[in-house]
Design a protein around this motif. Structure first.
Motif, PDB file in Angstrom:
ATOM      1  N   GLY A 201      23.612  44.308  64.558  1.00 51.49           N
ATOM      2  CA  GLY A 201      24.774  43.545  64.134  1.00 51.49           C
ATOM      3  C   GLY A 201      25.092  42.400  65.068  1.00 51.49           C
ATOM      4  O   GLY A 201      24.273  42.011  65.919  1.00 51.49           O
ATOM      5  N   SER A 202      26.293  41.867  64.930  1.00 52.49           N
ATOM      6  CA  SER A 202      26.700  40.705  65.742  1.00 52.49           C
ATOM      7  C   SER A 202      28.166  40.824  66.140  1.00 52.49           C
ATOM      8  O   SER A 202      28.943  41.556  65.530  1.00 52.49           O
ATOM      9  CB  SER A 202      26.461  39.408  64.975  1.00 52.49           C
ATOM     10  N   LEU A 203      28.533  40.060  67.186  1.00 54.32           N
ATOM     11  CA  LEU A 203      29.880  40.095  67.745  1.00 54.32           C
ATOM     12  C   LEU A 203      30.133  38.759  68.449  1.00 54.32           C
ATOM     13  O   LEU A 203      29.238  38.226  69.114  1.00 54.32           O
ATOM     14  CB  LEU A 203      29.995  41.250  68.737  1.00 54.32           C
ATOM     15  N   ALA A 204      31.339  38.217  68.307  1.00 56.09           N
ATOM     16  CA  ALA A 204      31.680  36.927  68.931  1.00 56.09           C
ATOM     17  C   ALA A 204      32.727  37.124  70.023  1.00 56.09           C
ATOM     18  O   ALA A 204      33.631  37.955  69.895  1.00 56.09           O
ATOM     19  CB  ALA A 204      32.194  35.946  67.882  1.00 56.09           C
ATOM     20  N   PHE A 205      32.601  36.346  71.093  1.00 60.67           N
ATOM     21  CA  PHE A 205      33.509  36.442  72.245  1.00 60.67           C
ATOM     22  C   PHE A 205      34.152  35.079  72.512  1.00 60.67           C
ATOM     23  O   PHE A 205      33.524  34.036  72.329  1.00 60.67           O
ATOM     24  CB  PHE A 205      32.751  36.889  73.491  1.00 60.67           C
ATOM     25  N   GLU A 206      35.410  35.128  72.985  1.00 54.81           N
ATOM     26  CA  GLU A 206      36.141  33.895  73.299  1.00 54.81           C
ATOM     27  C   GLU A 206      36.668  33.934  74.731  1.00 54.81           C
ATOM     28  O   GLU A 206      37.410  34.833  75.113  1.00 54.81           O
ATOM     29  CB  GLU A 206      37.327  33.724  72.337  1.00 54.81           C
ATOM     30  N   LYS A 207      36.240  32.990  75.523  1.00 56.57           N
ATOM     31  CA  LYS A 207      36.776  32.744  76.868  1.00 56.57           C
ATOM     32  C   LYS A 207      36.798  33.989  77.759  1.00 56.57           C
ATOM     33  O   LYS A 207      37.850  34.405  78.271  1.00 56.57           O
ATOM     34  CB  LYS A 207      38.167  32.118  76.782  1.00 56.57           C
ATOM     35  N   ILE A 208      35.630  34.574  77.973  1.00 56.35           N
ATOM     36  CA  ILE A 208      35.512  35.656  78.947  1.00 56.35           C
ATOM     37  C   ILE A 208      35.664  35.048  80.337  1.00 56.35           C
ATOM     38  O   ILE A 208      34.902  34.169  80.715  1.00 56.35           O
ATOM     39  CB  ILE A 208      34.147  36.353  78.836  1.00 56.35           C
ATOM     40  N   PRO A 209      36.652  35.482  81.133  1.00 56.31           N
ATOM     41  CA  PRO A 209      36.888  34.842  82.436  1.00 56.31           C
ATOM     42  C   PRO A 209      36.006  35.406  83.547  1.00 56.31           C
ATOM     43  O   PRO A 209      35.852  36.616  83.683  1.00 56.31           O
ATOM     44  CB  PRO A 209      38.363  35.168  82.703  1.00 56.31           C
ATOM     45  N   VAL A 210      35.439  34.515  84.333  1.00 61.51           N
ATOM     46  CA  VAL A 210      34.678  34.886  85.537  1.00 61.51           C
ATOM     47  C   VAL A 210      35.142  33.955  86.649  1.00 61.51           C
ATOM     48  O   VAL A 210      35.005  32.733  86.532  1.00 61.51           O
ATOM     49  CB  VAL A 210      33.158  34.745  85.326  1.00 61.51           C
ATOM     50  N   ASP A 211      35.714  34.513  87.719  1.00 60.56           N
ATOM     51  CA  ASP A 211      36.253  33.641  88.765  1.00 60.56           C
ATOM     52  C   ASP A 211      35.146  32.858  89.463  1.00 60.56           C
ATOM     53  O   ASP A 211      34.046  33.369  89.673  1.00 60.56           O
ATOM     54  CB  ASP A 211      37.054  34.454  89.789  1.00 60.56           C
ATOM     55  N   GLY A 212      35.451  31.613  89.806  1.00 59.62           N
ATOM     56  CA  GLY A 212      34.475  30.734  90.438  1.00 59.62           C
ATOM     57  C   GLY A 212      34.741  30.508  91.907  1.00 59.62           C
ATOM     58  O   GLY A 212      34.342  29.481  92.458  1.00 59.62           O
ATOM     59  N   SER A 213      35.431  31.481  92.562  1.00 67.47           N
ATOM     60  CA  SER A 213      35.731  31.347  93.986  1.00 67.47           C
ATOM     61  C   SER A 213      34.989  32.407  94.783  1.00 67.47           C
ATOM     62  O   SER A 213      35.124  33.602  94.508  1.00 67.47           O
ATOM     63  CB  SER A 213      37.240  31.486  94.221  1.00 67.47           C
ATOM     64  N   GLU A 214      34.242  31.977  95.758  1.00 67.87           N
ATOM     65  CA  GLU A 214      33.444  32.889  96.579  1.00 67.87           C
ATOM     66  C   GLU A 214      34.349  33.838  97.363  1.00 67.87           C
ATOM     67  O   GLU A 214      34.015  35.010  97.545  1.00 67.87           O
ATOM     68  CB  GLU A 214      32.570  32.082  97.545  1.00 67.87           C
ATOM     69  N   LYS A 215      35.489  33.363  97.835  1.00 69.67           N
ATOM     70  CA  LYS A 215      36.322  34.190  98.705  1.00 69.67           C
ATOM     71  C   LYS A 215      37.229  35.155  97.940  1.00 69.67           C
ATOM     72  O   LYS A 215      37.820  36.058  98.535  1.00 69.67           O
ATOM     73  CB  LYS A 215      37.160  33.318  99.634  1.00 69.67           C
ATOM     74  N   MET A 216      37.336  34.983  96.621  1.00 65.49           N
ATOM     75  CA  MET A 216      38.125  35.903  95.809  1.00 65.49           C
ATOM     76  C   MET A 216      37.253  37.075  95.371  1.00 65.49           C
ATOM     77  O   MET A 216      36.225  36.877  94.720  1.00 65.49           O
ATOM     78  CB  MET A 216      38.701  35.187  94.582  1.00 65.49           C
ATOM     79  N   ASP A 217      37.665  38.286  95.709  1.00 63.76           N
ATOM     80  CA  ASP A 217      36.902  39.483  95.370  1.00 63.76           C
ATOM     81  C   ASP A 217      36.825  39.623  93.849  1.00 63.76           C
ATOM     82  O   ASP A 217      37.835  39.634  93.157  1.00 63.76           O
ATOM     83  CB  ASP A 217      37.584  40.708  95.981  1.00 63.76           C
ATOM     84  N   ASP A 218      35.588  39.766  93.326  1.00 67.47           N
ATOM     85  CA  ASP A 218      35.399  39.862  91.881  1.00 67.47           C
ATOM     86  C   ASP A 218      36.131  41.054  91.283  1.00 67.47           C
ATOM     87  O   ASP A 218      36.674  40.975  90.173  1.00 67.47           O
ATOM     88  CB  ASP A 218      33.902  39.966  91.553  1.00 67.47           C
ATOM     89  N   ALA A 219      36.146  42.175  91.993  1.00 65.31           N
ATOM     90  CA  ALA A 219      36.815  43.373  91.487  1.00 65.31           C
ATOM     91  C   ALA A 219      38.312  43.127  91.309  1.00 65.31           C
ATOM     92  O   ALA A 219      38.907  43.549  90.316  1.00 65.31           O
ATOM     93  CB  ALA A 219      36.578  44.551  92.432  1.00 65.31           C
ATOM     94  N   TYR A 220      38.926  42.420  92.248  1.00 64.05           N
ATOM     95  CA  TYR A 220      40.349  42.110  92.159  1.00 64.05           C
ATOM     96  C   TYR A 220      40.622  41.168  90.982  1.00 64.05           C
ATOM     97  O   TYR A 220      41.571  41.357  90.223  1.00 64.05           O
ATOM     98  CB  TYR A 220      40.845  41.458  93.446  1.00 64.05           C
ATOM     99  N   MET A 221      39.785  40.148  90.837  1.00 68.14           N
ATOM    100  CA  MET A 221      39.986  39.183  89.770  1.00 68.14           C
ATOM    101  C   MET A 221      39.829  39.835  88.398  1.00 68.14           C
ATOM    102  O   MET A 221      40.554  39.519  87.453  1.00 68.14           O
ATOM    103  CB  MET A 221      38.994  38.027  89.916  1.00 68.14           C
ATOM    104  N   ASP A 222      38.878  40.760  88.272  1.00 68.36           N
ATOM    105  CA  ASP A 222      38.712  41.480  87.007  1.00 68.36           C
ATOM    106  C   ASP A 222      39.887  42.407  86.742  1.00 68.36           C
ATOM    107  O   ASP A 222      40.364  42.539  85.617  1.00 68.36           O
ATOM    108  CB  ASP A 222      37.420  42.301  87.025  1.00 68.36           C
ATOM    109  N   ALA A 223      40.352  43.065  87.804  1.00 66.90           N
ATOM    110  CA  ALA A 223      41.377  44.103  87.649  1.00 66.90           C
ATOM    111  C   ALA A 223      42.741  43.546  87.244  1.00 66.90           C
ATOM    112  O   ALA A 223      43.544  44.270  86.646  1.00 66.90           O
ATOM    113  CB  ALA A 223      41.508  44.911  88.935  1.00 66.90           C
ATOM    114  N   ILE A 224      43.034  42.270  87.575  1.00 69.19           N
ATOM    115  CA  ILE A 224      44.345  41.722  87.193  1.00 69.19           C
ATOM    116  C   ILE A 224      44.337  41.152  85.766  1.00 69.19           C
ATOM    117  O   ILE A 224      45.361  40.670  85.292  1.00 69.19           O
ATOM    118  CB  ILE A 224      44.820  40.631  88.171  1.00 69.19           C
TER     119      ILE A 224
END
Length: 453
Positions: A201-224
């Motif tokens: 099947g198929s599925l569409a996604f809109e604006k999945i956020p991924v932080d672009g800052s090296e010093k920002m912890d990815d886990a924190y950015m995902d968790a908020i």
């Protein structure tokens, strides 16, 4: 470094963005301005004639070379003249002397200009209150942590995010099983029927956020997450006034892997949810193809607190739009061992009483074996409870799915195959069941331990 700010037409003070009013507001005379009107006024002022001094004198001191300016960026506050410092990614700052908001204009130009911005909606007080609430009812928190951390020193930062749109096609094969039992006690017989299940099947996604800052912890950015896009606006530098803002230092190409992982996990989960009527369903293999991928760039609001306790750093972050706060709290090891021993003793006493009151006989177990199992379960129970409390001390966890960014109504299943493969079965007795219970309890403790890590 060219630095600019918005001047109040009424009193000349530096105007900031007011998150509660969602307008520009002067902190000195309380005058409020529409963003478009203030920008137009600012342009007229900037376009007016300025003083020019044809100095030709050259300073004797040497200039910063390229390597030095990569690590240090400085300028002067137009309001009080104080020197402002930041790194090469700082695009907005707050003067530490007069508190006025300043913007580094040249870092907002060209390819570095964001497409979108989500304005701050919650003030610093909300972040401080959320931090204090986060620390409540944490049984393993050291006694003096809330007294020693600098909770008032939270800072509002606009964090750069890459936003990924994509259309995904997928093929997923599952292993499924139907379990049934008949009989009772020692004569219980379990039968398991095994199936192969396929979904395309198929599925569409809109604006999945991924932080672009090296010093920002990815886990924190995902968790908020999530951020609510219904309040997202086209980028305007006026929203940055009064806050710190940074541009990306991780480009979109390097951020794709995280978006792809979340797309695949979400597609597999959505396909799995269409598999009904089985006792267990596990993924055997999967393959996806993404097309029509598009990337945009936005700045999202985050309140950040970095604090130190017992020479260790602890970080907390709050979504400046929704108020969701995450972080990692220190664990008092003395309290952990104390609670573990106390809970195990309570469980042990209750299970021992159960065994003496006929539980051992009902399970067809000898008393020594029943007592051994009871105390093993008690210790596992004590460990499990403390592990769960420890798990709650750290709420910053990286996401592996993007279910919140699925385009409504986009799920389409084009193939449903479900084939019977074989069946298996066997007898199970009370002793085996008791051992299975112990194994299950140990399994829970092991799982909680992994969650903590």
């Amino acid at each position: 470094m060219h630095i600019d700010g918005y001047k109040c037409p009424n009193c000349g003070g530096t105007v900031k963005f007011d998150s509660s009013a969602q307008q520009m507001k002067c902190p000195y005379c309380d005058a409020e301005f529409e963003i478009a009107a203030l920008e137009e006024h600012q342009k007229e002022i900037n376009a007016s004639a300025k003083d020019e001094f044809a100095w030709n004198a050259q300073p004797e001191s040497s200039a910063w070379d390229g390597a030095e300016t990569d690590d240090l960026a400085a300028g002067n506050c137009p309001s009080c003249g104080a020197e402002l410092f930041g790194n090469e990614n700082t695009v907005a700052a707050v003067c530490p002397c007069c508190g006025n908001a300043q913007i580094v204009i040249k870092r907002l130009c060209g390819t570095l200009k964001p497409d979108y911005v989500i304005p701050f909606k919650l003030e610093k007080k909300a972040a401080v209150d959320a931090m204090k609430e986060f620390c409540k009812k944490k049984r393993l928190l050291p006694k003096f942590f809330t007294q020693e951390n600098h909770v008032e020193s939270m800072q509002g930062i606009y964090v750069p995010f890459w936003l990924f749109d994509a259309d995904a096609n997928g093929h997923v094969r599952f292993k499924a099983a139907k379990t049934s039992t008949r009989g009772s006690g020692k004569n219980t017989y379990t039968e398991v029927k095994h199936y192969s299940v396929i979904r395309d099947g198929s599925l569409a996604f809109e604006k999945i956020p991924v932080d672009g800052s090296e010093k920002m912890d990815d886990a924190y950015m995902d968790a908020i997450e999530p951020f609510h896009y219904n309040e997202m606006k086209e980028f305007n530098k006026a929203f940055l006034a009064g806050y710190v803002a940074e541009r990306y230092d991780v480009d979109a190409e390097k951020s794709k892997a995280r978006a792809e992982e979340r797309i695949k996990s979400s597609l597999v989960k959505e396909f799995k949810d269409t598999v009904k009527g089985y006792t267990t369903v596990t993924v055997e293999s999967s393959a996806i193809n993404v097309k029509n991928g598009k990337v945009s760039y936005g700045l999202f609001p985050v309140w950040v607190l970095n604090t130190k306790y017992n020479n260790e750093n602890y970080q907390f972050m709050m979504n400046g739009q929704t108020g969701r706060l995450v972080g990692k709290l220190p664990v008092d090891k003395g309290k952990s061992w104390g609670y573990m021993g106390g809970i195990s003793a309570i469980f042990g006493a209750l299970l021992s009483l159960f065994a003496f009151m006929g539980g051992a006989e009902a399970l067809d177990l000898q008393m020594p074996l029943a007592m051994a199992i009871a105390w093993c379960l008690s210790v596992v129970g004590g460990i499990s409870v403390v592990q769960f409390w420890t798990y709650q001390m750290n709420t910053a966890r990286q996401k592996t799915e993007a279910g919140q960014y699925i385009k409504p109504g986009s799920l389409s299943i084009t193939r449903k195959d479900e084939k019977f493969l074989y069946k298996s079965g066997g007898r199970s007795g009370s002793g085996i069941a008791a051992a299975g219970t112990l194994g299950a309890a140990i399994g829970v403790a092991s799982a909680l331990s992994k969650m903590r890590k």
